[in-house]
Design a protein around this motif. Structure first.
Motif, PDB file in Angstrom:
ATOM      1  N   LEU A 144       0.835  -1.193   0.000  1.00  0.00           N
ATOM      2  CA  LEU A 144       0.000   0.000   0.000  1.00  0.00           C
ATOM      3  C   LEU A 144       0.876   1.252   0.000  1.00  0.00           C
ATOM      4  O   LEU A 144       0.607   2.212  -0.749  1.00  0.00           O
ATOM      5  CB  LEU A 144      -0.919  -0.009   1.216  1.00  0.00           C
ATOM      6  N   GLN A 145       1.916   1.265   0.817  1.00  0.00           N
ATOM      7  CA  GLN A 145       2.831   2.399   0.837  1.00  0.00           C
ATOM      8  C   GLN A 145       3.417   2.675  -0.548  1.00  0.00           C
ATOM      9  O   GLN A 145       3.471   3.822  -1.004  1.00  0.00           O
ATOM     10  CB  GLN A 145       3.980   2.136   1.814  1.00  0.00           C
ATOM     11  N   GLN A 146       3.856   1.624  -1.198  1.00  0.00           N
ATOM     12  CA  GLN A 146       4.503   1.778  -2.508  1.00  0.00           C
ATOM     13  C   GLN A 146       3.535   2.327  -3.546  1.00  0.00           C
ATOM     14  O   GLN A 146       3.903   3.164  -4.381  1.00  0.00           O
ATOM     15  CB  GLN A 146       5.091   0.435  -2.947  1.00  0.00           C
ATOM     16  N   LYS A 147       2.262   1.879  -3.494  1.00  0.00           N
ATOM     17  CA  LYS A 147       1.277   2.377  -4.441  1.00  0.00           C
ATOM     18  C   LYS A 147       1.017   3.865  -4.219  1.00  0.00           C
ATOM     19  O   LYS A 147       0.910   4.646  -5.187  1.00  0.00           O
ATOM     20  CB  LYS A 147      -0.032   1.592  -4.318  1.00  0.00           C
ATOM     21  N   VAL A 148       0.912   4.268  -2.970  1.00  0.00           N
ATOM     22  CA  VAL A 148       0.692   5.678  -2.660  1.00  0.00           C
ATOM     23  C   VAL A 148       1.833   6.525  -3.211  1.00  0.00           C
ATOM     24  O   VAL A 148       1.616   7.601  -3.783  1.00  0.00           O
ATOM     25  CB  VAL A 148       0.537   5.872  -1.134  1.00  0.00           C
ATOM     26  N   LYS A 149       3.057   6.036  -3.087  1.00  0.00           N
ATOM     27  CA  LYS A 149       4.210   6.783  -3.582  1.00  0.00           C
ATOM     28  C   LYS A 149       4.251   6.813  -5.115  1.00  0.00           C
ATOM     29  O   LYS A 149       4.689   7.795  -5.708  1.00  0.00           O
ATOM     30  CB  LYS A 149       5.500   6.202  -3.020  1.00  0.00           C
ATOM     31  N   GLU A 150       3.778   5.762  -5.763  1.00  0.00           N
ATOM     32  CA  GLU A 150       3.670   5.769  -7.226  1.00  0.00           C
ATOM     33  C   GLU A 150       2.760   6.894  -7.715  1.00  0.00           C
ATOM     34  O   GLU A 150       2.959   7.444  -8.802  1.00  0.00           O
ATOM     35  CB  GLU A 150       3.109   4.424  -7.723  1.00  0.00           C
ATOM     36  N   LEU A 151       1.769   7.226  -6.891  1.00  0.00           N
ATOM     37  CA  LEU A 151       0.805   8.272  -7.235  1.00  0.00           C
ATOM     38  C   LEU A 151       1.213   9.627  -6.658  1.00  0.00           C
ATOM     39  O   LEU A 151       0.401  10.556  -6.619  1.00  0.00           O
ATOM     40  CB  LEU A 151      -0.581   7.882  -6.724  1.00  0.00           C
ATOM     41  N   ALA A 152       2.474   9.737  -6.230  1.00  0.00           N
ATOM     42  CA  ALA A 152       3.007  10.987  -5.663  1.00  0.00           C
ATOM     43  C   ALA A 152       2.222  11.411  -4.424  1.00  0.00           C
ATOM     44  O   ALA A 152       1.995  12.606  -4.187  1.00  0.00           O
ATOM     45  CB  ALA A 152       3.006  12.102  -6.700  1.00  0.00           C
ATOM     46  N   GLY A 153       1.791  10.418  -3.638  1.00  0.00           N
ATOM     47  CA  GLY A 153       0.946  10.686  -2.492  1.00  0.00           C
ATOM     48  C   GLY A 153       1.677  10.728  -1.170  1.00  0.00           C
ATOM     49  O   GLY A 153       2.903  10.608  -1.095  1.00  0.00           O
ATOM     50  N   LEU A 154       0.892  10.891  -0.098  1.00  0.00           N
ATOM     51  CA  LEU A 154       1.392  10.954   1.270  1.00  0.00           C
ATOM     52  C   LEU A 154       0.809   9.800   2.070  1.00  0.00           C
ATOM     53  O   LEU A 154      -0.378   9.483   1.943  1.00  0.00           O
ATOM     54  CB  LEU A 154       0.996  12.283   1.923  1.00  0.00           C
ATOM     55  N   PHE A 155       1.638   9.192   2.914  1.00  0.00           N
ATOM     56  CA  PHE A 155       1.224   8.031   3.711  1.00  0.00           C
ATOM     57  C   PHE A 155       1.424   8.360   5.187  1.00  0.00           C
ATOM     58  O   PHE A 155       2.541   8.640   5.631  1.00  0.00           O
ATOM     59  CB  PHE A 155       2.048   6.810   3.323  1.00  0.00           C
TER      60      PHE A 155
END
Length: 389
Positions: A144-155
């Motif tokens: 889940l963390q990696q997917k959020v980072k793929e979308l330039a997101g914040l976790f």
């Protein structure tokens, strides 16, 4: 470049979508996206909010309708502006990882409607019901963390000390590294029963910015906890820079309830609601085995820091106006009529002006609240604490 200070509450639920379908089942039916935007902008006076049920397809559709009707505008630096408030699009997700003792909740924010659509479509393959809030994620926390980072997101791990469904409550034994990649964490949400001094007993948290958010399940709970941050303007990019303390952006203050007011501060028997020592397995008062370990005791159990984090901004104890004795709905509305927003009342209106609208006793309570001097009766076991009358 000029930086200004803004108030931010980054954890607000949606109770119903614009089709009157439930999103967060336990939240108020009045907690719709449009109502949240109006309440935050017009009455609360909050500048930046996080909607953490934006993955729901009907919520995405309502966001698009607001944009198409020119009632809101999507910002180049991420986020959506509605009147005086900017919205960041987020999702609260329940993670069951094979390395967890129990479920934990996390907040995932992405910059645009398009990226939230992509995230929602991805979550559909890993959730049973994408239309509801805080649904179980079938996958690992690191995935889940990696997917959020793929979308330039914040976790951001959510309410990390709550006894149920949190990182340190039931998720891990002692360390976040048992479940998460520390490098992919952007901040830590404390929750209502802890403050920065308590959380900094855990050394591995020294590296992260602490968030204090409302976790609002009703309109009146918006901004019961929040933060003041220094940024150029409210947007996804600027909020991200503040979390990382980059380019002069930073946290100025955390405004949170005294942890003793939280529902899970002390160790309590769920049946008789009497306090117990954290080491007991059976209530010494009624014999029940339903013991809920308090946040204070859990932090003591796992805390290992022998140094303090020197970079923390001040944490000011503050409570919603509704917690003050003698401040009922009519008085609250009268205050808003005279002083426009709750943020004005909480921070800026002088004592002399308050006494022109409310009693001297109530005005003194508001000033004492600003100064963190109210006497508190501790909460626990799912019951909020109280301000002493």
């Amino acid at each position: 470049m000029t930086l200004r200070t803004y108030f931010a509450d980054m954890h607000i639920h949606i109770g119903r979508d614009n089709m009157n379908q439930p999103v967060k089942i336990t939240a108020s039916k009045q907690l719709t996206l449009t109502n949240i935007l109006k309440e935050s902008s017009r009455r609360k006076g909050i500048d930046l909010i996080g909607i953490i049920d934006a993955h729901a397809p009907n919520v995405i559709r309502e966001l698009k309708e607001l944009l198409e009707a020119d009632l809101a505008v999507e910002l180049l630096d991420g986020g959506i502006r509605f009147e005086k408030v900017t919205v960041l699009l987020g999702s609260e997700i329940e993670v069951y990882d094979k390395n967890c003792q129990g479920p934990l909740h996390v907040l995932c924010f992405v910059p645009t409607v398009k990226s939230m659509e992509m995230f929602s479509n991805w979550l559909k393959t890993r959730m049973t019901n994408i239309s509801l809030s805080s649904q179980r994620f079938y996958g690992s926390a690191k995935e889940l963390q990696q997917k959020v980072k793929e979308l330039a997101g914040l976790f951001i791990p959510a309410h990390v000390f709550t006894p149920f469904k949190s990182l340190y409550g039931k998720g891990v034994v002692t360390s976040l590294q048992e479940v998460l990649d520390p490098k992919l964490i952007d901040g830590i949400e404390l929750g209502l029963s802890s403050d920065t001094t308590m959380a900094d007993q855990i050394k591995e948290l020294h590296a992260y910015t602490f968030l204090t958010n409302s976790d609002a399940h009703s309109l009146k709970k918006i901004a019961r906890e929040y933060q003041q941050i220094a940024i150029k303007e409210p947007s996804f990019k600027e909020f991200s820079l503040a979390l990382k303390q980059e380019g002069g952006r930073k946290w100025i203050r955390n405004f949170g309830m005294n942890p003793m007011l939280g529902k899970y501060y002390t160790t309590v028997c769920q049946d008789c609601m009497q306090q117990n020592e954290p080491s007991v397995n059976q209530c010494v008062h009624c014999g029940s085995k339903k013991i809920i370990k308090g946040v204070k005791d859990r932090i003591t159990e796992i805390g290992q820091a022998d140094t303090v984090c020197l970079k923390r901004p001040p944490y000011l104890y503050q409570i919603p106006l509704e917690f003050l004795p003698e401040l009922g709905p009519k008085t609250y509305e009268r205050l808003l009529t005279y002083f426009n927003t709750e943020m004005n009342i909480l921070h800026y209106v002088p004592y002399e002006q308050l006494t022109q609208v409310i009693s001297e006793r109530l005005a003194k309570l508001i000033i004492q609240m600003r100064e963190g001097k109210l006497d508190i009766i501790p909460g626990g076991g799912g019951k909020y604490g109280q301000v002493k009358k």
